[in-house]
Design an enzyme around this catalytic site. Structure first.
Site, PDB file in Angstrom:
ATOM      1  N   CYS A   1      10.358  -2.678  -9.793  1.00 40.73           N
ATOM      2  CA  CYS A   1      11.616  -2.325  -9.117  1.00 40.73           C
ATOM      3  C   CYS A   1      12.740  -3.219  -9.645  1.00 40.73           C
ATOM      4  O   CYS A   1      13.516  -3.782  -8.881  1.00 40.73           O
ATOM      5  CB  CYS A   1      11.478  -2.382  -7.602  1.00 40.73           C
ATOM      6  SG  CYS A   1      10.789  -3.898  -6.981  1.00 40.73           S
TER       7      CYS A   1
ATOM      8  N   GLY B   1       0.770  -1.236   0.000  1.00 43.32           N
ATOM      9  CA  GLY B   1       0.000   0.000   0.000  1.00 43.32           C
ATOM     10  C   GLY B   1       0.801   1.286   0.000  1.00 43.32           C
ATOM     11  O   GLY B   1       0.245   2.356   0.206  1.00 43.32           O
TER      12      GLY B   1
HETATM   13  C1  LIG Z   1       5.650  -4.761  -6.312  1.00 44.33           C
HETATM   14  S1  LIG Z   1       4.391  -5.415  -5.343  1.00 44.33           S
HETATM   15  C2  LIG Z   1       3.284  -4.093  -5.204  1.00 44.33           C
HETATM   16  C3  LIG Z   1       3.722  -3.042  -4.240  1.00 44.33           C
HETATM   17  C4  LIG Z   1       2.655  -2.006  -3.988  1.00 44.33           C
HETATM   18  N1  LIG Z   1       2.165  -1.437  -5.233  1.00 44.33           N
HETATM   19  C5  LIG Z   1       3.132  -0.898  -3.082  1.00 44.33           C
HETATM   20  O1  LIG Z   1       3.506   0.161  -3.588  1.00 44.33           O
HETATM   21  O2  LIG Z   1       3.118  -1.074  -1.871  1.00 44.33           O
HETATM   22  C6  LIG Z   1       3.584  -6.466  -6.467  1.00 44.33           C
HETATM   23  C7  LIG Z   1       2.236  -7.004  -6.036  1.00 44.33           C
HETATM   24  O3  LIG Z   1       1.776  -7.897  -7.057  1.00 44.33           O
HETATM   25  C8  LIG Z   1       1.049  -8.930  -6.461  1.00 44.33           C
HETATM   26  N2  LIG Z   1       1.019 -10.110  -7.335  1.00 44.33           N
HETATM   27  C9  LIG Z   1       1.898 -11.126  -7.362  1.00 44.33           C
HETATM   28  N3  LIG Z   1       1.503 -12.063  -8.253  1.00 44.33           N
HETATM   29  C10 LIG Z   1       0.341 -11.618  -8.787  1.00 44.33           C
HETATM   30  C11 LIG Z   1      -0.587 -12.154  -9.727  1.00 44.33           C
HETATM   31  N4  LIG Z   1      -0.394 -13.353 -10.277  1.00 44.33           N
HETATM   32  N5  LIG Z   1      -1.675 -11.424 -10.024  1.00 44.33           N
HETATM   33  C12 LIG Z   1      -1.890 -10.222  -9.442  1.00 44.33           C
HETATM   34  N6  LIG Z   1      -1.059  -9.673  -8.541  1.00 44.33           N
HETATM   35  C13 LIG Z   1       0.039 -10.369  -8.214  1.00 44.33           C
HETATM   36  C14 LIG Z   1       1.790  -9.196  -5.170  1.00 44.33           C
HETATM   37  O4  LIG Z   1       0.948  -9.818  -4.227  1.00 44.33           O
HETATM   38  C15 LIG Z   1       2.242  -7.802  -4.757  1.00 44.33           C
HETATM   39  O5  LIG Z   1       1.336  -7.244  -3.855  1.00 44.33           O
END
Ligand SMILES: C[S@@+](CC[C@H](N)C(=O)[O-])C[C@H]1O[C@@H](n2cnc3c(N)ncnc32)[C@H](O)[C@@H]1O
Length: 451
Positions: A243, A127
């Protein structure tokens, strides 16, 4: 050092040995801490003033609301940890890395946009960027989707601390989101990625880096990108970020989608952050504008919506109204819902009515208490974010007393008289049922304290 990693970056970015070494060496350097001001709660000058009193100095970055954090010479680490300050607990700022905070910065062109958009944050936990979206788009409604239910607790916790009141949280996979054809005015996809920035924490972690894994994750990113492109309205914009620094998860994902759906969008802005140049994490952002609908094939696998929110029953409604009369709280510009035994208040909006027909939300800010037929127990957020003029105040009036309070020590007060607003510096920091023994205690979630 993982030679596959260094070879990839030599071949694709740094053929010159000394350039490559500068890049590789930068991976293990510490970055200057940065914080983002929650402009929904406090102005930049006011936060600066408050933190300066505690020996923190904020220095400008290229983003107007994000600052490098420096300390005065007599700073005492033990006395005043940034994540333990009252200002952090009250959600006045978020400790967020500079590169990572650039996604929302570039999506909103660095502005606070007061328009009323419907925005999708496709992969939102924990978040960081969801709460940042709430600051850059204070009058918009943000659908924060997180597909991994186990990660939503962290998301909720951050949304609650920051007091972002325009965020609706849901829990779907990309297949389901893809069905919301041309629904959103803005979309953020901060994609799951191979996370090369982890190299900052430990160069060792990079030993797991290999092209096979990178390609696998790039395949997932393409699916997410496509479903997210479908959910965006034509002529509107979205931002893709990761990232990572490799091309496969960044430029190549964008190029692949454009090849599959020719002329469907144009790139408005693109930037890669390098640790040795920008002194940030390795990060990539790409903002695009959708030019026409895409021919999107729904997959067969449709997830059924999970159980969402409900209205209060008649008896619960009566119990809740009794509390409003008792405290003087005014919730007339909010709608009240229930999820399990939690009572949630959300700003009234037509957008919510429309989207609720197609998505089920399990959390709508704010959680204002717990209810059963006969009793309503207000939560901290209710007291913090709504005026309750009929409740007495208890004033914490010295820094020492505040420090005791923030360190979970009990404070005795002279006149025990049930529910009180605990106030410091004219800010309601808690509401607390004082009880017979006349003590108050800090019940901030410990998870909010960040070292
Ligand atoms: C880089 S993190 C997001 C960080 C967030 N936007 C933040 O700023 O705090 C990527 C997100 O993609 C989700 N994710 C992973 N595999 C996924 C999938 N198959 N479909 C949708 N979301 C996925 C993860 O659970 C994670 O929360």
């Amino acid at each position: 050092m993982n030679t596959k990693f260094s070879e990839y970056f030599r071949e694709n970015f740094f053929p010159d040995e000394s350039d490559l070494n500068v890049f590789l060496n930068s991976l293990s350097k510490n970055l200057t801490k940065t914080l983002r001001v929650n402009t929904n709660k406090i102005s930049v000058p006011d936060l600066k003033k408050r933190l300066e009193k505690q020996n923190y100095i904020l220095k400008p970055t290229f983003q107007p609301n994000v600052f490098y954090v420096d300390r005065t010479a007599d700073f005492d680490e033990y006395e005043r940890r940034l994540g333990f300050t009252l200002e952090h607990l009250l959600g006045y700022f978020y400790i967020q890395e500079l590169g990572a905070s650039s996604s929302v910065h570039y999506l909103s062109e660095g502005k606070i946009d007061k328009s009323e958009y419907l925005i999708l944050d496709m992969a939102s936990s924990p978040g960081w960027k969801t709460t940042q979206l709430s600051e850059h788009y204070p009058n918009s409604f943000i659908v924060a989707n997180e597909f991994d239910r186990n990660r939503t607790a962290q998301l909720i916790c951050n949304v609650e601390r920051m007091g972002s009141d325009n965020i609706w949280i849901c829990n779907y996979n990309w297949q389901f989101i893809g069905r919301l054809t041309e629904t959103f005015d803005r979309v953020l996809l901060d994609a799951p990625c191979s996370g090369e920035w982890i190299g900052f924490k430990s160069i060792e972690a990079l030993k797991f880096w290999n092209l096979k894994n990178v390609k696998k994750i790039a395949d997932l990113q393409k699916k997410l990108f496509e479903s997210w492109l479908n959910s965006l309205k034509v002529w509107w914009e979205m931002l893709y970020s990761t990232c990572t620094m490799n091309k496969l998860e960044n430029e190549w994902v964008v190029a692949w989608i454009l090849e599959k759906h020719p002329d469907s969008f144009e790139i408005v802005f693109e930037k890669r952050f390098w640790p040795h140049v920008d002194e940030t994490w390795g990060f990539f952002v790409c903002r695009i504008r959708k030019l026409k609908p895409i021919d999107y094939k729904f997959t067969d696998k449709e997830e059924l919506p999970n159980r969402g929110i409900e209205r209060l029953s008649k008896s619960e409604q009566k119990t809740f109204e009794d509390f409003l009369t008792y405290s003087g709280a005014d919730v007339s510009d909010h709608e009240i819902f229930r999820y399990s035994n939690e009572v949630l208040a959300v700003k009234k909006s037509d957008a919510l009515k429309e989207v609720s027909k197609r998505l089920y939300f399990f959390r709508l800010w704010k959680k204002i208490g717990k209810i059963d037929k006969n009793s309503f127990e207000p939560s901290y957020y209710f007291g913090r974010d709504f005026e309750m003029p009929k409740l007495e105040k208890y004033q914490i009036d010295s820094q020492e007393e505040l420090d005791r309070y923030l360190r979970w020590m009990e404070i005795w007060i002279e006149v025990p008289k049930w529910l009180k607003r605990i106030v410091y510096d004219d800010i309601v920091i808690w509401i607390w049922d004082v009880g017979e023994n006349g003590t108050i205690k800090n019940y901030f979630p410990k998870i909010w304290m960040r070292k």
